[in-house]
Design a protein around this motif. Structure first.
Motif, PDB file in Angstrom:
ATOM      1  N   ILE A  76      47.159  33.337  41.462  1.00  0.00           N
ATOM      2  CA  ILE A  76      45.992  32.952  40.667  1.00  0.00           C
ATOM      3  C   ILE A  76      45.474  31.591  41.119  1.00  0.00           C
ATOM      4  CG2 ILE A  76      45.242  32.235  38.356  1.00  0.00           C
ATOM      5  CD1 ILE A  76      47.137  34.483  37.268  1.00  0.00           C
ATOM      6  N   VAL A  77      46.381  30.637  41.281  1.00  0.00           N
ATOM      7  CA  VAL A  77      45.966  29.288  41.686  1.00  0.00           C
ATOM      8  C   VAL A  77      45.257  29.314  43.033  1.00  0.00           C
ATOM      9  CG1 VAL A  77      46.815  27.002  42.394  1.00  0.00           C
ATOM     10  CG2 VAL A  77      47.651  28.052  40.279  1.00  0.00           C
ATOM     11  N   ALA A 117      43.805  31.837  44.502  1.00  0.00           N
ATOM     12  CA  ALA A 117      42.532  32.577  44.404  1.00  0.00           C
ATOM     13  C   ALA A 117      41.445  31.674  43.827  1.00  0.00           C
ATOM     14  CB  ALA A 117      42.705  33.826  43.548  1.00  0.00           C
ATOM     15  N   LEU A 118      41.792  30.911  42.806  1.00  0.00           N
ATOM     16  CA  LEU A 118      40.819  29.973  42.228  1.00  0.00           C
ATOM     17  C   LEU A 118      40.431  28.903  43.241  1.00  0.00           C
ATOM     18  CD1 LEU A 118      42.192  29.638  38.586  1.00  0.00           C
ATOM     19  CD2 LEU A 118      40.195  30.953  39.382  1.00  0.00           C
ATOM     20  N   PHE A 119      41.402  28.444  44.026  1.00  0.00           N
ATOM     21  CA  PHE A 119      41.115  27.497  45.100  1.00  0.00           C
ATOM     22  C   PHE A 119      40.115  28.122  46.080  1.00  0.00           C
ATOM     23  CE2 PHE A 119      41.969  25.846  49.373  1.00  0.00           C
ATOM     24  CZ  PHE A 119      41.790  24.480  49.169  1.00  0.00           C
ATOM     25  N   VAL A 175      37.930  30.508  45.464  1.00  0.00           N
ATOM     26  CA  VAL A 175      36.621  30.605  44.816  1.00  0.00           C
ATOM     27  C   VAL A 175      35.890  29.278  44.918  1.00  0.00           C
ATOM     28  CG1 VAL A 175      35.450  30.832  42.582  1.00  0.00           C
ATOM     29  CG2 VAL A 175      37.208  32.490  43.244  1.00  0.00           C
ATOM     30  N   VAL A 176      36.586  28.190  44.558  1.00  0.00           N
ATOM     31  CA  VAL A 176      35.969  26.857  44.602  1.00  0.00           C
ATOM     32  C   VAL A 176      35.551  26.515  46.032  1.00  0.00           C
ATOM     33  CG1 VAL A 176      36.391  24.382  44.267  1.00  0.00           C
ATOM     34  CG2 VAL A 176      37.100  26.027  42.511  1.00  0.00           C
ATOM     35  N   PHE A 197      31.520  33.905  46.589  1.00  0.00           N
ATOM     36  CA  PHE A 197      32.794  33.643  45.922  1.00  0.00           C
ATOM     37  C   PHE A 197      33.618  34.908  45.725  1.00  0.00           C
ATOM     38  CE2 PHE A 197      30.182  34.544  42.215  1.00  0.00           C
ATOM     39  CZ  PHE A 197      31.043  35.235  41.370  1.00  0.00           C
ATOM     40  N   PHE A 239      38.339  37.311  46.110  1.00  0.00           N
ATOM     41  CA  PHE A 239      38.989  38.404  45.383  1.00  0.00           C
ATOM     42  C   PHE A 239      39.114  39.685  46.207  1.00  0.00           C
ATOM     43  CE2 PHE A 239      36.832  35.817  42.112  1.00  0.00           C
ATOM     44  CZ  PHE A 239      37.953  35.399  41.421  1.00  0.00           C
ATOM     45  N   GLU A 247      45.779  25.216  51.939  1.00  0.00           N
ATOM     46  CA  GLU A 247      45.744  26.364  51.036  1.00  0.00           C
ATOM     47  C   GLU A 247      47.141  26.934  50.799  1.00  0.00           C
ATOM     48  OE1 GLU A 247      43.707  30.809  50.777  1.00  0.00           O
ATOM     49  OE2 GLU A 247      43.260  29.508  52.476  1.00  0.00           O
TER      50      GLU A 247
END
Length: 163
Positions: free
Chosen positions: A25-26, A28-30, A32-33, A42, A46, A138
């Motif tokens: 999750i972390v 993936a959010l990285f 996206v940002v 974005f 996913f 990453e």
């Protein structure tokens, strides 16, 4: 090494799964940002992990529910697959040592993904498209998140010498 019993192995496995999900999750959010900041789609954060199964479909811009589901499930499976061995290696270490070990684990995951896993599934072009420094960052972020996610499952055992 401290001997491990069934309860230890259960904690390692459950903790590895939880840590892998948290790390997935972390990162993936990285992603996206990073994609948003660089003006890219974005949704790629996913869908990308689904490319070995969906091919070019996973790389198309925009929302695609099948690609998102396959990508997220693939991403989580890979994250868990890296987190369980980490949990096996660090189980029983102090919390600080677990966190410090995760930085090295991040480099191991980066090398494993970029030079073994991605080429093995035909995605070496993805590895080549990401600057090395960003790829390392990453993967270290992923590994530190895995360590943080594993901390609630960490068990510190004191082995006392026999008298």
């Amino acid at each position: 090494m401290v001997p491990r019993d069934k309860e230890d192995w259960n904690r390692i496995f459950k903790g590895g799964v939880a840590a892998g999900v948290f790390g997935g999750i972390v990162v993936a959010l990285f992603g996206v940002v990073a994609n948003v900041l660089e003006g890219r789609d974005f949704w790629a954060a996913f869908k990308g992990a689904g490319a070995p199964f969906l091919g070019e479909r996973a790389m198309q811009p925009g929302f695609d529910s099948t690609a998102v589901i396959v990508g997220v499930l693939s991403h989580m499976a890979v994250s868990i697959a890296w987190a369980i061995p980490f949990a096996m290696l660090v189980y029983g270490l102090s919390r600080g040592a677990t966190l410090v070990s995760s930085v090295l684990w991040g480099f191991i995951v980066w090398v494993g993904m970029y030079y073994v896993v991605l080429p093995m599934v035909g995605l070496q072009q993805i590895a080549a498209s990401v600057p090395v420094g960003m790829a390392i960052v990453e993967h270290v972020i992923f590994a530190v998140a895995v360590a943080v996610g594993f901390l609630p499952y960490q068990r510190l055992k004191m082995v006392l010498p026999a008298h």
